[in-house]
Design an enzyme around this catalytic site. Structure first.
Site, PDB file in Angstrom:
ATOM      1  N   PRO A 285       0.757  -1.174  -0.041  1.00  0.00           N
ATOM      2  CG  PRO A 285       0.158  -0.991   2.055  1.00  0.00           C
ATOM      3  CD  PRO A 285       0.912  -1.766   1.276  1.00  0.00           C
ATOM      4  N   GLY A 286       0.303   2.144  -0.732  1.00  0.00           N
ATOM      5  CA  GLY A 286       1.090   3.529  -0.799  1.00  0.00           C
ATOM      6  C   GLY A 286       0.104   4.673  -0.217  1.00  0.00           C
ATOM      7  NE  ARG A 287      -4.279   6.897  -4.104  1.00  0.00           N
ATOM      8  CZ  ARG A 287      -4.181   7.438  -5.332  1.00  0.00           C
ATOM      9  NH1 ARG A 287      -4.283   8.823  -5.418  1.00  0.00           N
ATOM     10  NH2 ARG A 287      -3.941   6.839  -6.346  1.00  0.00           N
ATOM     11  NE  ARG A 323      -3.078  12.054  -7.015  1.00  0.00           N
ATOM     12  CZ  ARG A 323      -4.446  11.977  -6.789  1.00  0.00           C
ATOM     13  NH1 ARG A 323      -5.196  12.998  -6.315  1.00  0.00           N
ATOM     14  NH2 ARG A 323      -4.907  11.109  -7.313  1.00  0.00           N
ATOM     15  CB  CYS A 355       3.781  30.350 -17.715  1.00  0.00           C
ATOM     16  SG  CYS A 355       4.126  31.954 -16.478  1.00  0.00           S
TER      17      CYS A 355
HETATM   18  N1  LLP Z   1       2.569  -1.551  -6.042  1.00  0.00           N
HETATM   19  C1  LLP Z   1       2.604  -1.187  -7.397  1.00  0.00           C
HETATM   20  C2  LLP Z   1       3.560  -2.171  -8.269  1.00  0.00           C
HETATM   21  C3  LLP Z   1       2.288   0.174  -7.985  1.00  0.00           C
HETATM   22  O1  LLP Z   1       2.537   0.361  -9.260  1.00  0.00           O
HETATM   23  C4  LLP Z   1       1.821   0.945  -7.058  1.00  0.00           C
HETATM   24  C5  LLP Z   1       1.280   2.196  -7.367  1.00  0.00           C
HETATM   25  C6  LLP Z   1       1.583   0.673  -5.784  1.00  0.00           C
HETATM   26  C7  LLP Z   1       1.927  -0.611  -5.459  1.00  0.00           C
HETATM   27  C8  LLP Z   1       0.920   1.587  -4.776  1.00  0.00           C
HETATM   28  O2  LLP Z   1      -0.358   1.864  -4.951  1.00  0.00           O
HETATM   29  P1  LLP Z   1      -1.156   2.771  -4.070  1.00  0.00           P
HETATM   30  O3  LLP Z   1      -1.448   2.025  -2.873  1.00  0.00           O
HETATM   31  O4  LLP Z   1      -0.583   4.048  -3.780  1.00  0.00           O
HETATM   32  O5  LLP Z   1      -2.601   2.866  -4.706  1.00  0.00           O
HETATM   33  N2  LLP Z   1       0.473   8.974  -9.267  1.00  0.00           N
HETATM   34  C9  LLP Z   1      -1.006   8.466  -9.093  1.00  0.00           C
HETATM   35  C10 LLP Z   1      -0.913   7.145  -8.580  1.00  0.00           C
HETATM   36  C11 LLP Z   1       0.136   6.092  -9.291  1.00  0.00           C
HETATM   37  C12 LLP Z   1       0.104   4.646  -8.700  1.00  0.00           C
HETATM   38  C13 LLP Z   1       1.320   3.994  -9.544  1.00  0.00           C
HETATM   39  N3  LLP Z   1       1.457   2.670  -8.741  1.00  0.00           N
HETATM   40  C14 LLP Z   1      -1.812   9.340  -8.398  1.00  0.00           C
HETATM   41  O6  LLP Z   1      -1.480  10.434  -8.056  1.00  0.00           O
HETATM   42  O7  LLP Z   1      -3.026   9.007  -8.345  1.00  0.00           O
END
Ligand code: LLP
Length: 428
Positions: A285-287, A323, A355
């Site tokens: 998990p990231g976000r 974003r 700009c």
């Molecule tokens: N694992 C892999 C292989 C991924 O490609 C990603 C995110 C994650 C985990 C984590 O995903 P999350 O839990 O954060 O959803 N920049 C975009 C989001 C791009 C996500 C890319 N991969 C945004 O601002 O919405």
């Protein structure tokens, strides 16, 4: 005193008229450190993590924070100290994990374009697993490992081909995406991996997208992955772990994603029902760990009434908060100090100084604002600082980590000197 917590943002609350992060008044942090300023709550990160930990209680599970969401060292340290591993996508991210005190053995390396140099670096550091995304990458990784007299631990990222029902730029598990290997090719590719002397097959991996707010795509993906686990193990290739990726959404604008523990209750029930309840689980998990643990503080520079639109021009821009420009994403915008009378509110497009017409942070927002007022852009903990740039030669913002009533400056504001450090003028 009345306290009013921001929706979706535990640990951020108005106390009377002033917005606080844990025990600190945000307007004071803005005065001390200037704007734009990212402020993160350590307690909010740990409570997001706790929802996953509750979900996995009693199971063998490794939470690998997908650090692309926010790779600032001070943020990584919070997760390293909480026992997390990390999902990385570059050699640079590996260096950051190590610099923040993370353990190489708990690192998994995802990404479609790993270079030989990055593979060597990761093998040398002793990372836990490579999430391999193509057959060609398997061959190269085996080669690199053999040249170092090592065996690389691998998982193969399989594409379950389910629609995560999110923005097309952030859905990754569909057939047309560049990620992973096709479901129907997976068994053959696993057999190929098992035949390579430089590899040790340890797991299977999938990741279907990001900002997912529905449980159905996850449950479908789990079924598809477990079908493959059945087939791969029947072919005599043992899998130690199942990595189910990241992707769980957060509340930006009345979104209602499931809680991590509720989602995993459903997924674990499925794993149990299919006889895989005892397998080691990994997630990335990231976000959902950092998104609503951060806000971006900004000051109103000018208010510009227009014939068709009113503009509220702020000192944060698309280089700080990319974003909205990239995905038309919604971030709530609230005042640091609530105005006495909301009756003076007008509708504004909130825009930055860059700009480009695409440099907007919010559209059609009802705000009661004047030059000099301070605002907070919410849900700014994920994919904001980590995607920031120096476009228009704007220095990157500063970052503060709040822990109770202590503020730690974890990144000082970037200076012009920082920006031009690597450049040189040709001799003439
Ligand atoms: N694992 C892999 C292989 C991924 O490609 C990603 C995110 C994650 C985990 C984590 O995903 P999350 O839990 O954060 O959803 N920049 C975009 C989001 C791009 C996500 C890319 N991969 C945004 O601002 O919405």
């Amino acid at each position: 005193m009345t306290t009013h917590t921001l929706p979706g943002h535990p640990h951020f609350a108005y106390r009377d008229k002033d917005l606080f992060a844990e025990g600190l008044r945000l307007s004071e942090l803005a005065s001390i450190h200037g704007t734009p300023l990212f402020v993160y709550s350590k307690a909010a990160m740990l409570s997001a993590l706790a929802a996953y930990q509750r979900g996995f209680a009693g199971r063998q599970a490794q939470i690998c924070y997908a650090m692309k969401a926010n790779s600032s060292l001070g943020v990584l340290q919070v997760f390293a100290q909480a026992g997390c591993g990390f999902d990385i996508v570059s050699g640079g991210e590996l260096e950051r994990v190590l610099a923040a005190g993370g353990e190489a053995g708990k690192v998994i390396f995802s990404g479609v374009g790993k270079t030989r140099a990055e593979m060597r670096q990761a093998l040398l550091a002793g990372i836990g697993c490579f999430n391999v995304e193509s057959e060609a990458e398997l061959d190269v990784l085996s080669d690199v490992a053999l040249s170092m007299k090592l065996r690389a631990p691998v998982s193969i990222r399989v594409n379950p081909n389910v629609d995560p029902k999110t923005h097309p730029y952030i859905s990754t598990g569909l057939k047309g995406n560049k990620f992973g290997v096709a479901h129907e090719d997976a068994l053959r590719i696993y057999q190929h991996a098992a035949s390579l002397k430089g590899l040790q097959v340890v797991g299977i991996d999938c990741h279907i997208g990001s900002q997912i707010t529905d449980t159905t795509p996850y449950l479908d993906a789990m079924d598809r992955v477990l079908d493959l686990v059945d087939a791969i193990e029947a072919a005599g290739i043992a899998l130690e772990h199942i990595d189910f990726g990241g992707g769980l959404g957060i509340n930006y604008n009345n979104d209602a994603p499931p809680e991590a523990d509720a989602l995993w209750q459903l997924l674990l029930a499925k794993l149990d029902a299919r006889g895989y309840g005892a397998k080691k689980l990994m997630i990335e998990p990231g976000r959902s760990l950092v998104g609503n643990a951060g806000v971006c503080l900004t000051e109103v520079l000018y208010v510009k009434p227009g014939e068709q639109k009113n503009f509220c021009i702020i000192d944060a821009a698309m280089n700080d908060l990319p974003r909205p420009a990239m995905y038309q994403a919604f971030h709530a915008i609230v005042p640091l100090t609530q105005a006495a009378a909301v009756a003076t509110a007008s509708t504004y497009d909130v825009v930055g100084p860059v700009c480009e017409s695409g440099d907007w942070i919010g559209r059609d927002r009802d705000l009661s604002v004047a030059a000099g007022d301070q605002l907070a852009v919410l849900s700014a903990g994920a994919y904001c600082m980590s995607m920031s740039s120096n476009y228009n030669s704007r220095g990157r913002a500063a970052e503060v980590l709040v822990d109770g009533d202590k503020a730690h400056l974890i990144r000082r504001r970037e200076t012009l000197q920082d920006q031009i450090r690597q450049e040189q003028l040709p001799a003439v």
